[in-house]
Design a protein around this motif. Structure first.
Motif, PDB file in Angstrom:
ATOM      1  N   GLY A   1       1.754  11.148 -10.943  1.00  0.00           N
ATOM      2  CA  GLY A   1       1.757  10.266 -12.622  1.00  0.00           C
ATOM      3  C   GLY A   1       1.976   8.739 -11.479  1.00  0.00           C
ATOM      4  O   GLY A   1       2.000   8.558 -10.597  1.00  0.00           O
ATOM      5  N   GLY A   2       2.892   8.386 -12.750  1.00  0.00           N
ATOM      6  CA  GLY A   2       3.245   7.054 -12.394  1.00  0.00           C
ATOM      7  C   GLY A   2       2.667   6.043 -12.977  1.00  0.00           C
ATOM      8  O   GLY A   2       1.336   5.307 -13.484  1.00  0.00           O
ATOM      9  N   ASP A   3       2.563   4.787 -12.037  1.00  0.00           N
ATOM     10  CA  ASP A   3       1.184   3.334 -13.151  1.00  0.00           C
ATOM     11  C   ASP A   3       0.534   3.282 -11.417  1.00  0.00           C
ATOM     12  O   ASP A   3       1.222   3.081  -9.893  1.00  0.00           O
ATOM     13  CB  ASP A   3       2.384   1.830 -12.934  1.00  0.00           C
ATOM     14  N   LEU A   4      -0.554   2.623 -11.597  1.00  0.00           N
ATOM     15  CA  LEU A   4      -1.283   1.964 -10.565  1.00  0.00           C
ATOM     16  C   LEU A   4      -2.205   1.304 -10.751  1.00  0.00           C
ATOM     17  O   LEU A   4      -2.088   0.788 -11.616  1.00  0.00           O
ATOM     18  CB  LEU A   4      -2.558   3.322 -10.362  1.00  0.00           C
TER      19      LEU A   4
ATOM     20  N   ALA B   1      -4.063  -1.044  -3.303  1.00  0.00           N
ATOM     21  CA  ALA B   1      -3.545  -0.245  -4.529  1.00  0.00           C
ATOM     22  C   ALA B   1      -2.513  -0.067  -3.835  1.00  0.00           C
ATOM     23  O   ALA B   1      -1.711  -0.156  -2.580  1.00  0.00           O
ATOM     24  CB  ALA B   1      -4.423   0.329  -4.692  1.00  0.00           C
ATOM     25  N   ALA B   2      -1.402  -0.360  -4.976  1.00  0.00           N
ATOM     26  CA  ALA B   2       0.039   0.387  -5.178  1.00  0.00           C
ATOM     27  C   ALA B   2      -0.238   1.790  -6.343  1.00  0.00           C
ATOM     28  O   ALA B   2      -0.178   1.406  -7.247  1.00  0.00           O
ATOM     29  CB  ALA B   2       0.843  -0.628  -5.836  1.00  0.00           C
ATOM     30  N   LEU B   3       0.448   3.164  -5.563  1.00  0.00           N
ATOM     31  CA  LEU B   3       0.667   3.077  -6.951  1.00  0.00           C
ATOM     32  C   LEU B   3       2.338   3.691  -6.571  1.00  0.00           C
ATOM     33  O   LEU B   3       2.466   4.340  -5.681  1.00  0.00           O
ATOM     34  CB  LEU B   3       0.159   5.212  -6.672  1.00  0.00           C
ATOM     35  N   THR B   4       3.384   3.674  -7.654  1.00  0.00           N
ATOM     36  CA  THR B   4       4.778   3.664  -8.266  1.00  0.00           C
ATOM     37  C   THR B   4       5.005   5.196  -8.856  1.00  0.00           C
ATOM     38  O   THR B   4       4.693   4.860 -10.149  1.00  0.00           O
ATOM     39  CB  THR B   4       5.055   2.903  -8.553  1.00  0.00           C
ATOM     40  N   SER B   5       5.389   5.696  -8.286  1.00  0.00           N
ATOM     41  CA  SER B   5       6.091   7.117  -9.179  1.00  0.00           C
ATOM     42  C   SER B   5       7.841   7.672  -8.635  1.00  0.00           C
ATOM     43  O   SER B   5       7.602   8.140  -7.621  1.00  0.00           O
ATOM     44  CB  SER B   5       4.907   8.003  -9.135  1.00  0.00           C
TER      45      SER B   5
END
Length: 81
Positions: A27-30, A53-57
């Motif tokens: 999940g999270g913001d990509l 790229a950054a994925l924050t979850s």
């Protein structure tokens, strides 16, 4: 005290696909920025490669990028913490 871990992964051209998979699991913001978005693509083959790229979850941030076509990523040396 809370801890934070932000690994940085490198791929050979499939970063966007990998990060979308990780987002489907975590999940999270990509956010994905391509070489073309940043105006640093040297040719049409590079414009769709992922510059960053950054994925924050859930308190975890996973960063990733593609290597340039002339600089191949060596798996085993592709993770930085």
């Amino acid at each position: 005290m809370s801890a934070s871990l932000s690994p940085y992964l490198n791929f050979n051209g499939n970063t966007a696909e990998a990060m979308r998979f990780y987002q489907s699991v975590l999940g999270g913001d990509l956010n994905i920025q391509t070489f073309g978005d940043a105006g640093v693509a040297q040719d049409d083959n590079q414009k769709n490669l992922t510059l960053h790229a950054a994925l924050t979850s859930n308190g975890i941030t996973l960063f990733a990028r593609d290597g340039r076509p002339d600089v191949k990523v060596i798996f085993g040396d592709n993770v930085h913490v």
